[in-house]
Write a protein that holds these residues in place. Sequence first.
Motif, short mmCIF file in Angstrom:
data_model
loop_
_atom_site.label_atom_id
_atom_site.label_comp_id
_atom_site.label_asym_id
_atom_site.label_seq_id
_atom_site.Cartn_x
_atom_site.Cartn_y
_atom_site.Cartn_z
N LEU A 35 21.02 -42.98 -15.36
CA LEU A 35 22.27 -42.80 -16.07
C LEU A 35 23.11 -41.68 -15.45
CD1 LEU A 35 24.20 -43.37 -18.44
CD2 LEU A 35 22.83 -41.75 -19.78
N VAL A 36 22.47 -40.56 -15.17
CA VAL A 36 23.19 -39.42 -14.62
C VAL A 36 23.73 -39.73 -13.22
CG1 VAL A 36 22.95 -37.04 -13.80
CG2 VAL A 36 21.99 -37.71 -16.01
N ASN A 37 22.88 -40.28 -12.36
CA ASN A 37 23.34 -40.60 -11.00
C ASN A 37 24.49 -41.60 -11.00
OD1 ASN A 37 21.68 -38.95 -9.34
ND2 ASN A 37 19.97 -40.33 -9.69
N ARG A 38 24.37 -42.64 -11.81
CA ARG A 38 25.43 -43.65 -11.86
C ARG A 38 26.69 -43.10 -12.50
NH1 ARG A 38 21.76 -49.03 -13.13
NH2 ARG A 38 20.37 -48.67 -11.37
N SER A 39 26.54 -42.27 -13.53
CA SER A 39 27.69 -41.68 -14.19
C SER A 39 28.44 -40.72 -13.28
CB SER A 39 27.27 -40.96 -15.47
OG SER A 39 26.82 -41.87 -16.42
N VAL A 40 27.71 -39.91 -12.53
CA VAL A 40 28.35 -38.98 -11.59
C VAL A 40 29.07 -39.77 -10.50
CG1 VAL A 40 27.93 -37.20 -9.85
CG2 VAL A 40 26.83 -37.03 -12.08
#
Length: 65
Positions: A35-40
């Motif tokens: 989630l974090v990698n894709r959101s960033v």
Amino acid sequence: MANKNLKLTSVKIADRLFEDFKISSIKHKFNLQKLVNRSVHLYLNDEEYRKKIHNHTDLVISGSL
């Protein structure tokens, strides 16, 4: 990604949000790192996503949300 290409960081997340995410992540087989990698990535590359994040004001638990 090789471990040398990863940055270890820590963030504080609201208890209730994290509990709800844990349940959802198990159901959908999706983890916080994804989630974090894709959101960033979206934040950096998608103007509409960035605007949506900046204008999202439903969270009022603390000043950092």
